[in-house]
Scaffold this motif. Structure first.
Motif, PDB file in Angstrom:
ATOM      1  N   VAL A   7      47.133  17.236   5.456  1.00 15.25           N
ATOM      2  CA  VAL A   7      48.514  16.984   5.879  1.00 15.25           C
ATOM      3  C   VAL A   7      49.200  18.236   6.418  1.00 15.25           C
ATOM      4  O   VAL A   7      50.210  18.133   7.111  1.00 15.25           O
ATOM      5  CB  VAL A   7      49.363  16.382   4.742  1.00 15.25           C
ATOM      6  CG1 VAL A   7      48.873  14.994   4.381  1.00 15.25           C
ATOM      7  CG2 VAL A   7      49.380  17.281   3.528  1.00 15.25           C
ATOM      8  N   ALA A   8      48.683  19.415   6.097  1.00 17.85           N
ATOM      9  CA  ALA A   8      49.311  20.653   6.567  1.00 17.85           C
ATOM     10  C   ALA A   8      48.266  21.754   6.643  1.00 17.85           C
ATOM     11  O   ALA A   8      47.245  21.718   5.949  1.00 17.85           O
ATOM     12  CB  ALA A   8      50.435  21.066   5.636  1.00 17.85           C
ATOM     13  N   THR A  18      45.946  19.178   1.363  1.00 23.10           N
ATOM     14  CA  THR A  18      45.637  17.748   1.433  1.00 23.10           C
ATOM     15  C   THR A  18      46.532  16.959   0.483  1.00 23.10           C
ATOM     16  O   THR A  18      47.001  17.469  -0.530  1.00 23.10           O
ATOM     17  CB  THR A  18      44.164  17.491   1.062  1.00 23.10           C
ATOM     18  OG1 THR A  18      43.925  17.917  -0.272  1.00 23.10           O
ATOM     19  CG2 THR A  18      43.226  18.223   2.003  1.00 23.10           C
ATOM     20  N   ARG A  19      46.743  15.702   0.841  1.00 25.06           N
ATOM     21  CA  ARG A  19      47.427  14.751  -0.033  1.00 25.06           C
ATOM     22  C   ARG A  19      46.501  13.543  -0.136  1.00 25.06           C
ATOM     23  O   ARG A  19      46.142  12.949   0.871  1.00 25.06           O
ATOM     24  CB  ARG A  19      48.772  14.340   0.545  1.00 25.06           C
ATOM     25  CG  ARG A  19      49.509  13.346  -0.353  1.00 25.06           C
ATOM     26  CD  ARG A  19      50.818  12.876   0.236  1.00 25.06           C
ATOM     27  NE  ARG A  19      51.783  13.987   0.189  1.00 25.06           N
ATOM     28  CZ  ARG A  19      52.729  14.183   1.102  1.00 25.06           C
ATOM     29  NH1 ARG A  19      52.835  13.376   2.137  1.00 25.06           N
ATOM     30  NH2 ARG A  19      53.563  15.185   0.990  1.00 25.06           N
ATOM     31  N   LYS A  72      43.463  13.639   2.167  1.00 24.19           N
ATOM     32  CA  LYS A  72      43.627  13.687   3.620  1.00 24.19           C
ATOM     33  C   LYS A  72      44.433  14.934   4.009  1.00 24.19           C
ATOM     34  O   LYS A  72      45.468  15.211   3.395  1.00 24.19           O
ATOM     35  CB  LYS A  72      44.335  12.435   4.122  1.00 24.19           C
ATOM     36  CG  LYS A  72      43.525  11.180   3.914  1.00 24.19           C
ATOM     37  CD  LYS A  72      44.220   9.989   4.480  1.00 24.19           C
ATOM     38  CE  LYS A  72      43.362   8.746   4.249  1.00 24.19           C
ATOM     39  NZ  LYS A  72      44.019   7.547   4.740  1.00 24.19           N
ATOM     40  N   CYS A 113      43.987  24.512   4.362  1.00 28.78           N
ATOM     41  CA  CYS A 113      44.378  23.147   4.685  1.00 28.78           C
ATOM     42  C   CYS A 113      44.854  22.473   3.390  1.00 28.78           C
ATOM     43  O   CYS A 113      44.130  22.432   2.397  1.00 28.78           O
ATOM     44  CB  CYS A 113      43.193  22.391   5.269  1.00 28.78           C
ATOM     45  SG  CYS A 113      43.606  20.715   5.768  1.00 28.78           S
TER      46      CYS A 113
END
Length: 80
Positions: free
Chosen positions: A35-36, A29-30, A33, A27
């Protein structure tokens, strides 16, 4: 599932792809959170040939008893 910041994912993309190929889900994150998600692609299945299926089923012997009788005999018989 591995949570990887986007900056780290950019720097280690080939390693993350290898992890996904091995069956892990990554996973990305940005700012904390998700994001992909990076996962392995499911390989396509070969379609079943109707002619092959019919040749297999046609080569199978017919059952000597009715399906209901067969199940009843299994249920009532000494199969354990």
């Amino acid at each position: 599932m591995n949570m990887i910041p986007l900056a780290d994912a950019k720097a280690h993309l080939s390693d993350l792809v290898a992890q996904a190929e091995a069956g892990e889900t990554v996973c990305i994150t940005r700012r904390g959170k998700p994001v992909a998600r990076l996962t392995a692609v499911q390989s396509a299945r070969r379609p079943i040939s109707l002619a092959e299926l019919q040749s297999v089923t046609n080569s199978m012997p017919m059952q000597s008893e009715d399906a209901g009788d067969f199940v009843r005999n299994m249920r009532d018989g000494d199969r354990y």
